[in-house]
Design a protein around this motif. Structure first.
Motif, short mmCIF file in Angstrom:
data_model
loop_
_atom_site.label_atom_id
_atom_site.label_comp_id
_atom_site.label_asym_id
_atom_site.label_seq_id
_atom_site.Cartn_x
_atom_site.Cartn_y
_atom_site.Cartn_z
N UNK A 81 0.82 -1.21 0.00
CA UNK A 81 0.00 0.00 0.00
C UNK A 81 0.86 1.27 0.00
N UNK A 82 2.09 1.17 0.44
CA UNK A 82 2.98 2.34 0.48
C UNK A 82 3.53 2.68 -0.90
N UNK A 83 3.95 1.67 -1.67
CA UNK A 83 4.59 1.97 -2.95
C UNK A 83 3.67 1.87 -4.15
N UNK A 84 2.54 1.26 -4.01
CA UNK A 84 1.66 1.16 -5.18
C UNK A 84 0.80 2.41 -5.34
N UNK A 85 0.77 3.25 -4.30
CA UNK A 85 -0.09 4.44 -4.36
C UNK A 85 0.44 5.49 -5.33
N UNK A 86 1.74 5.56 -5.50
CA UNK A 86 2.29 6.58 -6.38
C UNK A 86 3.30 5.99 -7.35
N UNK A 87 3.14 6.30 -8.61
CA UNK A 87 4.11 5.84 -9.60
C UNK A 87 5.23 6.85 -9.69
N UNK A 88 6.36 6.53 -9.08
CA UNK A 88 7.52 7.39 -9.13
C UNK A 88 8.50 6.77 -10.12
N UNK A 89 8.93 7.55 -11.09
CA UNK A 89 9.82 7.04 -12.11
C UNK A 89 11.16 6.64 -11.50
N UNK A 90 11.67 5.50 -11.95
CA UNK A 90 12.96 5.03 -11.44
C UNK A 90 12.86 4.27 -10.13
N UNK A 91 11.63 3.90 -9.73
CA UNK A 91 11.45 3.16 -8.48
C UNK A 91 10.77 1.83 -8.77
N UNK A 92 11.40 0.76 -8.30
CA UNK A 92 10.84 -0.59 -8.39
C UNK A 92 10.46 -0.98 -6.97
N UNK A 93 9.30 -1.58 -6.79
CA UNK A 93 8.85 -1.92 -5.45
C UNK A 93 8.84 -3.41 -5.19
N UNK A 94 9.21 -3.78 -3.98
CA UNK A 94 9.10 -5.15 -3.48
C UNK A 94 8.27 -5.08 -2.19
#
Length: 182
Positions: A81-94
């Protein structure tokens, strides 16, 4: 060389991630708990990957991403829920909890991607004719002289403005020369 920087507010978490990466044969250049420390390490290499949590002691991951050079990528380890809320370019989420297998595969994928980009940049730089190289050199010299920049800082300035404006580096150098020559 691609530098890997691990940033977590909890130093034990950062050390554990570093140990996992080191066991996987990856070279970690820094382990820290603040974004400012990560920026210091980032200045020592041309490109790299920052492995971090959602929040550091002094900033959020989005702020750190803004401050990092474009040649850096970020692997964000946080609840989905922390990283899927915003699409920041250059960021991959696990998403947490992380599995060692997923961490290693993701890092290998990111390292391979960065290696391809580095080879592409070198090939493009070799394709510039001497006149274009001279234009870039003159713009760097002007930036170094007028703004007290190092050669690397002047180069990164041209690169960043080139990417931000959507022009190639030669056009950006020409703009710098025309603006600063006035």
């Amino acid at each position: 060389m691609t530098g890997i920087i691990v940033v977590f507010p909890n130093k034990d978490n950062a050390t554990n991630i570093r140990n996992l990466l080191a066991r996987g044969g990856m070279d970690v250049i820094g382990v820290c708990s603040t974004g400012a420390q990560a920026m210091h390490y980032a200045d020592t290499v041309d490109d790299g990957i920052v492995v971090c949590g959602y929040r550091m002691k002094d900033m959020m991951y989005t702020q750190l991403r803004e401050y990092l050079p474009d040649s850096f990528e970020m692997l964000l380890i946080a609840s989905q829920d922390k990283w899927s809320s915003g699409d920041v370019e250059g960021v991959v989420g696990l998403s947490t909890p992380i599995k060692v297998y997923d961490l290693m595969n993701t890092m290998n994928m990111m390292l391979q991607s960065m290696d391809r980009k580095r080879k592409k940049r070198k090939k493009e730089a070799k394709n510039r004719d001497p006149k274009q190289q001279e234009t870039i050199r003159r713009a760097k010299e002007l930036l170094m002289e007028r703004n007290n920049m190092s050669e690397g800082e002047a180069h990164r300035y041209l690169q960043k403005n080139s990417m931000d404006s959507g022009t190639n580096m030669v056009e950006t150098a020409e703009m710098v020369l025309s603006i600063m020559a006035e």
